[in-house]
Design a protein around this motif. Structure first.
Motif, PDB file in Angstrom:
ATOM      1  N   ALA A  10    -102.060   5.045 -52.207  1.00 55.35           N
ATOM      2  CA  ALA A  10    -101.192   5.934 -51.426  1.00 55.35           C
ATOM      3  C   ALA A  10    -100.000   6.372 -52.275  1.00 55.35           C
ATOM      4  N   ILE A  11     -99.507   5.467 -53.112  1.00 51.72           N
ATOM      5  CA  ILE A  11     -98.377   5.800 -53.986  1.00 51.72           C
ATOM      6  C   ILE A  11     -98.804   6.852 -55.016  1.00 51.72           C
ATOM      7  N   LEU A  12     -99.991   6.698 -55.571  1.00 46.89           N
ATOM      8  CA  LEU A  12    -100.456   7.679 -56.565  1.00 46.89           C
ATOM      9  C   LEU A  12    -100.656   9.052 -55.921  1.00 46.89           C
ATOM     10  N   ASP A  13    -101.176   9.082 -54.704  1.00 53.86           N
ATOM     11  CA  ASP A  13    -101.307  10.365 -53.999  1.00 53.86           C
ATOM     12  C   ASP A  13     -99.929  10.980 -53.755  1.00 53.86           C
ATOM     13  N   TYR A  14     -98.987  10.145 -53.350  1.00 53.49           N
ATOM     14  CA  TYR A  14     -97.618  10.612 -53.110  1.00 53.49           C
ATOM     15  C   TYR A  14     -97.024  11.211 -54.386  1.00 53.49           C
ATOM     16  N   LEU A  15     -97.175  10.490 -55.487  1.00 54.93           N
ATOM     17  CA  LEU A  15     -96.625  10.996 -56.754  1.00 54.93           C
ATOM     18  C   LEU A  15     -97.260  12.329 -57.125  1.00 54.93           C
ATOM     19  N   ASP A  16     -98.562  12.444 -56.867  1.00 54.24           N
ATOM     20  CA  ASP A  16     -99.246  13.684 -57.220  1.00 54.24           C
ATOM     21  C   ASP A  16     -98.796  14.848 -56.333  1.00 54.24           C
ATOM     22  N   ASP A  70    -108.390  20.522 -58.984  1.00 59.94           N
ATOM     23  CA  ASP A  70    -107.978  21.539 -58.009  1.00 59.94           C
ATOM     24  C   ASP A  70    -108.964  21.721 -56.862  1.00 59.94           C
ATOM     25  N   ASP A  71    -110.241  21.528 -57.149  1.00 66.19           N
ATOM     26  CA  ASP A  71    -111.264  21.849 -56.144  1.00 66.19           C
ATOM     27  C   ASP A  71    -111.582  20.634 -55.278  1.00 66.19           C
ATOM     28  N   ALA A  72    -111.899  20.909 -54.006  1.00 68.43           N
ATOM     29  CA  ALA A  72    -112.132  19.827 -53.040  1.00 68.43           C
ATOM     30  C   ALA A  72    -113.278  18.919 -53.479  1.00 68.43           C
ATOM     31  N   ALA A  73    -114.339  19.492 -54.039  1.00 65.65           N
ATOM     32  CA  ALA A  73    -115.480  18.664 -54.441  1.00 65.65           C
ATOM     33  C   ALA A  73    -115.091  17.759 -55.608  1.00 65.65           C
ATOM     34  N   GLY A  74    -114.342  18.309 -56.551  1.00 65.29           N
ATOM     35  CA  GLY A  74    -113.878  17.511 -57.681  1.00 65.29           C
ATOM     36  C   GLY A  74    -112.928  16.410 -57.236  1.00 65.29           C
ATOM     37  N   ARG A  75    -112.051  16.745 -56.320  1.00 65.41           N
ATOM     38  CA  ARG A  75    -111.112  15.741 -55.793  1.00 65.41           C
ATOM     39  C   ARG A  75    -111.879  14.612 -55.106  1.00 65.41           C
ATOM     40  N   PRO A 127     -98.338  16.542 -64.778  1.00 69.90           N
ATOM     41  CA  PRO A 127     -99.771  16.836 -64.815  1.00 69.90           C
ATOM     42  C   PRO A 127    -100.490  16.216 -63.627  1.00 69.90           C
ATOM     43  N   ALA A 128    -101.474  16.946 -63.101  1.00 75.99           N
ATOM     44  CA  ALA A 128    -102.165  16.534 -61.879  1.00 75.99           C
ATOM     45  C   ALA A 128    -103.079  15.339 -62.126  1.00 75.99           C
ATOM     46  N   LEU A 129    -103.103  14.429 -61.158  1.00 73.02           N
ATOM     47  CA  LEU A 129    -104.022  13.286 -61.226  1.00 73.02           C
ATOM     48  C   LEU A 129    -105.365  13.607 -60.563  1.00 73.02           C
ATOM     49  N   LEU A 130    -105.391  14.712 -59.824  1.00 71.90           N
ATOM     50  CA  LEU A 130    -106.616  15.122 -59.131  1.00 71.90           C
ATOM     51  C   LEU A 130    -106.941  16.556 -59.513  1.00 71.90           C
TER      52      LEU A 130
END
Lengths: 214, 214
Positions: free
Chosen positions: A69-75, A86-91, A81-84
């Protein structure tokens, strides 16, 4: 930012990598999981984190729990730079790889589980170690296959930039080395781990580079 | 959409709730976790999901794994009604509550863990049940406190609309009832569970309402 961390905690290690990849300044407050009957169980820390687990991140008046949850918050708050991807399938792919590690391996091998086995069930050390290796091997086998079979796998778990799955992989492979898991059957995991550890963000997050390292 | 599901799987149950909340049409393909030595280990299913776990969701040419990654995907591709709040702090809170359940309780009590205990360690049933209840109680105690202490807690885990944490809570409380966990010490969890189960989306996702229910 203040990160409540323990040098050998995989979950704290993930967050250290994420913070370093985003080049965010942070201060580490060590929480020694074995000293004083476990400092995570102290009144002060439990008030901050009722689960009495590390990590906890303090940022901007928020007290944040759970490494993923913390990593999602930071992103979300510091997008680059993005941790995930851009596209929903890739995420979804990156999240599934990360969760294979963070939900289906790590919680089974955590300190509190080992303490339950030794204190409540008196499971001898060699059998506890077999348990630890077993869940790594089951998970690594699936992950190796998922990485090999996908064209999205690159220098890192997803393409040629490190991301969320890599933040989880490297701490898990640190544990694998501690428990002498033979990585021969998982060459892709080993290759990506090595590529990550060559980067300063991953190197600085290593347990042995922490202020509270033994 | 095609959901590979088992009626009693908590992880599949979470995704069924999410799909129902978003009113998305889907077809269930049952994977019987106990029949034929575990249909999740069949060659056909393992090709689809190398972890040999449920659920798997097929959508739009994608094969998606891991219940939490699937719920995030659904929330990105079908944004309304949202499973996560709009603000980063709120999202982090909901994710942390969800992960307390999905990372720190459920993987410890999963079928494959119980099979390891019985097949490899010959742990008797009463001790396996104690283990199962132990991790629920540890997690519930922390979660109850987190919910009680936050002004963000409403009719549901976060405010007055059901979301990601509720998708995880209800399947976990279904397990708690199966294992006779006394919910007396966790009145907020019990209250939110009841509020959820009064909604058609949660009701339709119940294990006993599945086509493959025993």
């Amino acid at each position: 930012m203040e990160l409540f961390s323990y040098w050998r905690s995989s979950a704290a290690y993930r967050v250290r990598i994420g913070l370093n990849l985003k080049q965010l300044p942070y201060r580490i407050t060590p929480v020694h999981l074995l000293r004083d009957g476990g400092q995570q169980h102290s009144e002060g820390y439990a008030a901050l984190n009722p689960q009495e687990l590390v990590p906890t991140l303090r940022h901007d008046g928020q007290v944040l729990h759970q490494s993923m949850a913390i990593l999602d918050y930071l992103d979300e708050v510091f997008p680059l730079p993005a941790l995930l991807p851009d596209d929903a399938a890739g995420r979804a792919r990156v999240r599934a790889l990360a969760q294979l590690l963070a939900c289906d391996i790590h919680p089974l091998n955590n300190l509190r589980v080992m303490q339950f086995f030794s204190d409540t069930w008196s499971v001898p050390q060699p059998e506890r170690d077999d348990w630890t290796r077993h869940w790594m091997q089951v998970g690594f086998e699936a992950m190796e296959r998922m990485l090999v079979e996908s064209v999205d796998t690159g220098r890192f778990c997803h393409g040629d930039s490190p991301g969320l799955a890599d933040c989880c992989l490297v701490p898990q492979l640190y544990n694998a080395r501690r428990f002498n898991v033979d990585m021969g059957p998982y060459p892709t995991l080993a290759r990506i781990d090595a590529a990550c550890l060559a980067l300063p963000a991953f190197d600085a997050a290593r347990p042995e580079h922490q202020p509270d390292a033994a």
